[in-house]
Design a protein around this motif. Structure first.
Motif, PDB file in Angstrom:
ATOM      1  N   LEU A 100       0.824  -1.211   0.000  1.00  0.00           N
ATOM      2  CA  LEU A 100       0.000   0.000   0.000  1.00  0.00           C
ATOM      3  C   LEU A 100       0.857   1.260   0.000  1.00  0.00           C
ATOM      4  CD1 LEU A 100      -2.935  -0.765   2.477  1.00  0.00           C
ATOM      5  CD2 LEU A 100      -2.846  -1.098   0.005  1.00  0.00           C
ATOM      6  N   PRO A 104       0.151   2.007  -4.314  1.00  0.00           N
ATOM      7  CA  PRO A 104      -1.282   2.192  -4.026  1.00  0.00           C
ATOM      8  C   PRO A 104      -2.145   2.227  -5.271  1.00  0.00           C
ATOM      9  CG  PRO A 104      -0.094   4.261  -3.796  1.00  0.00           C
ATOM     10  CD  PRO A 104       0.947   3.197  -3.989  1.00  0.00           C
ATOM     11  N   TYR A 107      -2.513  -1.975  -5.384  1.00  0.00           N
ATOM     12  CA  TYR A 107      -3.058  -2.644  -4.196  1.00  0.00           C
ATOM     13  C   TYR A 107      -3.983  -1.689  -3.452  1.00  0.00           C
ATOM     14  CZ  TYR A 107       0.650  -6.099  -4.944  1.00  0.00           C
ATOM     15  OH  TYR A 107       1.476  -7.060  -5.475  1.00  0.00           O
ATOM     16  N   LYS A 108      -5.166  -2.154  -3.115  1.00  0.00           N
ATOM     17  CA  LYS A 108      -6.175  -1.297  -2.495  1.00  0.00           C
ATOM     18  C   LYS A 108      -6.427  -1.620  -1.031  1.00  0.00           C
ATOM     19  CE  LYS A 108      -6.655   0.509  -6.544  1.00  0.00           C
ATOM     20  NZ  LYS A 108      -5.985   1.802  -6.817  1.00  0.00           N
ATOM     21  N   GLY A 149      -5.337   3.630   0.676  1.00  0.00           N
ATOM     22  CA  GLY A 149      -6.079   2.383   0.756  1.00  0.00           C
ATOM     23  C   GLY A 149      -6.415   2.000   2.182  1.00  0.00           C
ATOM     24  N   LEU A 151      -5.960  -0.425   5.430  1.00  0.00           N
ATOM     25  CA  LEU A 151      -4.919  -1.237   6.056  1.00  0.00           C
ATOM     26  C   LEU A 151      -5.380  -1.722   7.419  1.00  0.00           C
ATOM     27  CD1 LEU A 151      -1.992  -2.328   6.352  1.00  0.00           C
ATOM     28  CD2 LEU A 151      -1.368  -0.068   7.250  1.00  0.00           C
TER      29      LEU A 151
END
Length: 239
Positions: A100, A104, A107-108, A149, A151
């Motif tokens: 992330l 970013p 990957y979300k 995103g 996490l």
């Protein structure tokens, strides 16, 4: 279909748990993927020499994995490359969060479990002496301001391999950078329990269902430990 990349460190025969976890996520509704990039174990000496020569640079394995996922999405249109998640444990926890921070646009959502977020000074395995750094790239703490995103950080309070301080320090860096994230500290978890225990597995699935499928996780759902025989059976609440 949203899809997930699994980044788990192989430790004491936990490869089976990785595949069981991938199977469970597929049953939840994801296209689950496990990849061997250039840095994977058990490569030839020649390949390892190339990797060792680049240890001082920013990790390059994301390039390998993103290329593989893009190719799979090209071949199989049901894979939604715009909804990509990643999770991992231990060194994989570091890499999941790093995805992330570094990529970013690809990957979300990430679930980073028991992550060694400062790889350079992680000394639990004796790879580096106290105060020394094995790698020259920045820690996750140092680039926490890049987070985009969703996490989820998880760590066991009595982790006997990667100290819980690694996740707490990363969380503090995210707070100082005014970043939104989620965190769960499990009071009695040791390091290896994250491969097996039902609660951390369910929280991982729920997080991806919420933030990649944009659905409400089903409840109640009875999730066994990965070591139990029921883990090998479908776990849809209606079955």
């Amino acid at each position: 279909m949203a899809h997930l990349e699994l980044r788990m460190k192989l430790l004491d025969g936990n490869l089976e748990s990785q595949y069981l976890g991938a199977t469970a996520l597929a049953q939840v509704g994801f296209a689950s993927m496990l990849f061997d990039g250039r840095e994977a174990r058990f490569r030839s000496r020649k390949v390892r020499a190339i990797f060792d020569g680049e240890r001082s640079t920013e990790p390059f394995y994301y390039d390998d994995h993103m290329a593989a996922m893009r190719e799979l999405a090209r071949r199989y249109p049901f894979i939604d490359i715009g909804r990509t998640g990643i999770y991992g444990i231990s060194g994989g926890g570091f890499r999941a969060a790093r995805a992330l921070l570094q990529h970013p646009q690809f990957y979300k959502v990430a679930v980073a479990v028991a992550g060694s977020h400062d790889e350079g000074t992680w000394i639990a395995t004796g790879r580096a002496a106290p105060g020394e750094r094995e790698f020259d790239w920045p820690t996750n703490m140092e680039i926490a301001n890049r987070l985009q995103g969703k996490l989820l950080l998880m760590h066991g309070f009595v982790d006997d391999d990667v100290h819980v301080a690694q996740t707490l320090q990363f969380a503090q860096a995210l707070i100082e950078a005014n970043k939104d994230f989620d965190m769960l500290i499990l009071p009695t978890y040791e390091h290896k329990q994250f491969w097996r225990h039902w609660y951390s597995n369910r929280k991982t699935w729920d997080y991806f269902v919420q933030h990649l499928l944009h659905e409400t996780p089903p409840e109640p759902i009875d999730v066994p430990d990965a070591d139990d025989p029921p883990f090998r059976r479908p776990m849809h609440p209606d079955e």
